[in-house]
Enzyme design. Sequence first.
Site, short mmCIF file in Angstrom:
data_model
loop_
_atom_site.label_atom_id
_atom_site.label_comp_id
_atom_site.label_asym_id
_atom_site.label_seq_id
_atom_site.Cartn_x
_atom_site.Cartn_y
_atom_site.Cartn_z
N CYS A 113 0.82 -1.23 0.00
CA CYS A 113 0.00 0.00 0.00
C CYS A 113 0.85 1.27 0.00
O CYS A 113 0.34 2.35 -0.28
CB CYS A 113 -0.95 0.01 1.19
SG CYS A 113 -2.07 -1.40 1.18
N HIS A 249 -3.44 7.29 2.48
CA HIS A 249 -3.80 5.98 1.97
C HIS A 249 -5.20 5.64 2.48
O HIS A 249 -5.53 5.91 3.64
CB HIS A 249 -2.79 4.94 2.45
CG HIS A 249 -3.21 3.54 2.17
ND1 HIS A 249 -3.67 3.14 0.93
CD2 HIS A 249 -3.26 2.43 2.96
CE1 HIS A 249 -3.98 1.85 0.97
NE2 HIS A 249 -3.74 1.41 2.19
N ASN A 279 -10.01 -0.29 -0.04
CA ASN A 279 -8.55 -0.18 -0.03
C ASN A 279 -8.01 -0.71 -1.37
O ASN A 279 -8.05 -1.92 -1.62
CB ASN A 279 -8.00 -0.99 1.15
CG ASN A 279 -6.48 -0.91 1.25
OD1 ASN A 279 -5.80 -0.45 0.33
ND2 ASN A 279 -5.95 -1.38 2.37
N1 COA Z 1 -18.56 -8.63 9.30
C1 COA Z 1 -18.97 -8.92 10.53
N2 COA Z 1 -18.15 -9.25 11.54
C2 COA Z 1 -16.83 -9.31 11.24
C3 COA Z 1 -16.33 -9.03 9.97
C4 COA Z 1 -17.26 -8.69 8.98
N3 COA Z 1 -16.90 -8.40 7.73
N4 COA Z 1 -14.98 -9.15 9.99
C5 COA Z 1 -14.65 -9.51 11.25
N5 COA Z 1 -15.77 -9.60 12.02
C6 COA Z 1 -15.89 -9.95 13.42
C7 COA Z 1 -14.71 -10.73 13.93
O1 COA Z 1 -14.86 -12.10 13.61
C8 COA Z 1 -14.79 -10.45 15.42
O2 COA Z 1 -15.76 -11.30 15.96
P1 COA Z 1 -15.51 -12.00 17.40
O3 COA Z 1 -15.36 -10.85 18.36
O4 COA Z 1 -16.73 -12.81 17.58
O5 COA Z 1 -14.25 -12.78 17.24
C9 COA Z 1 -15.34 -9.03 15.50
O6 COA Z 1 -15.89 -8.76 14.21
C10 COA Z 1 -14.31 -7.98 15.82
O7 COA Z 1 -13.17 -8.21 15.01
P2 COA Z 1 -11.94 -7.27 15.06
O8 COA Z 1 -10.93 -7.76 14.08
O9 COA Z 1 -11.50 -7.05 16.47
O10 COA Z 1 -12.60 -5.89 14.54
P3 COA Z 1 -11.94 -4.51 14.37
O11 COA Z 1 -12.74 -3.48 15.06
O12 COA Z 1 -10.46 -4.56 14.63
O13 COA Z 1 -12.14 -4.24 12.82
C11 COA Z 1 -10.86 -4.29 10.82
C12 COA Z 1 -11.58 -5.12 11.88
C13 COA Z 1 -10.23 -5.27 9.83
C14 COA Z 1 -11.88 -3.44 10.09
C15 COA Z 1 -9.78 -3.40 11.46
O14 COA Z 1 -9.01 -4.16 12.34
C16 COA Z 1 -8.90 -2.76 10.47
O15 COA Z 1 -9.34 -1.95 9.67
N6 COA Z 1 -7.60 -3.07 10.54
C17 COA Z 1 -6.64 -2.48 9.64
C18 COA Z 1 -6.78 -3.13 8.31
C19 COA Z 1 -6.00 -2.43 7.28
O16 COA Z 1 -6.10 -1.25 7.15
N7 COA Z 1 -5.25 -3.19 6.50
C20 COA Z 1 -4.54 -2.69 5.42
C21 COA Z 1 -3.41 -1.85 5.87
S1 COA Z 1 -2.71 -1.13 4.47
#
Ligand code: COA
Length: 322
Positions: A113, A249, A279
């Site tokens: 990215c 980004h 993204n």
């Molecule tokens: N829909 C519904 N629930 C979902 C889901 C979806 N699409 N994806 C994950 N979940 C669930 C998980 O399974 C978890 O459930 P559990 O508590 O029963 O285990 C719950 O949601 C919370 O997951 P978590 O990963 O803690 O959520 P979060 O608030 O951290 O959000 C992201 C997840 C991926 C959106 C967030 O972590 C994020 O944006 N991270 C950075 C990603 C990124 O930018 N990557 C590229 C970098 S260049």
Amino acid sequence: MKYSKITGTGSYLPEKILTNADLEKIVDTTSEWIVSRTGIEERRIAGDNEFTCDLAEAAARNAISAANINAKDIDLIIVATTTPDRIFPSTACLLQERLGIHGCAAFDVQAVCTGFVYGMGIAEKFIRTGSAKRALIVGAETLSRIIDWRDRSTCVLFGDGAGAVILEASDSEGIISSHLHADGKYKELLTVPVGVSSGHEKLKQTEAYIQMQGNEVFRVAVNTLGRIVDETLAANNMKKSDITWLVPHQANIRIINATAKKLGISTDHVVVTVNKHGNTSAASIPLAFDEAVRDGRIKRGDTVMMEAFGGGFTWGSVLLKY
Ligand code: COA
């Protein structure tokens, strides 16, 4: 000529729109969850016969036309991509041939990215040292090809697209500074864990998709991007209030808002496209930049900070006078 200035921008998005409602039919998710955790409402998906170089070419042609130059005058081509058409030749070489250019340096940059920011930093150094006068820098991705469409924690986040700029040697101020970093100790947090030399035979299996520890990535991204803002301002003896536009980004609206807060910049001076594009990795900054230039938000003379974070981890910034 000491400076390098952006003289044209362009972008391209595939026609097919994949909405959150569409994703609700594929995996166990809700639009409400996706919007509240990421800000993403829809993303574009490349057609079956549409490849990264096709997206790159459309964006490049738009940028060439906006700069009002002849493609043959380009003397450096850099394509930032994690999803090249072929293992080799590079997408930059494929693009060079499509544009009818022969002989200039052309290569891909793989910094996930942060790829476009790396490309800008490299091109700026080519121009500053006199090795190039007119560079084409493209960020182009078909990330949909490395998504596990059964994994709700990643498939809702990514999309396809391309953005491009023409960067030319200039007597007036353009790129002020670029700051590029990486730390491979985070390699397992965001990865497609197979490649050419290792696991080539698994390229069509589950391991060949994006795997991510989302909340760890989120935490490191917010901290790291806060630091890159400070580093960029300090390197140029500038204040937060000197920045007119933040072009971040586009991974997650919560990461974008955290960086904007750190910079003390109001959200109406932050270019946001993550809601429409998701993204798009290396394409996200040039796509957002092109949109804000074309709709008149970013004007000549504005001071713009671009910043990115991605797999590796890699991170970086470009500060420029548009
Ligand atoms: N829909 C519904 N629930 C979902 C889901 C979806 N699409 N994806 C994950 N979940 C669930 C998980 O399974 C978890 O459930 P559990 O508590 O029963 O285990 C719950 O949601 C919370 O997951 P978590 O990963 O803690 O959520 P979060 O608030 O951290 O959000 C992201 C997840 C991926 C959106 C967030 O972590 C994020 O944006 N991270 C950075 C990603 C990124 O930018 N990557 C590229 C970098 S260049």
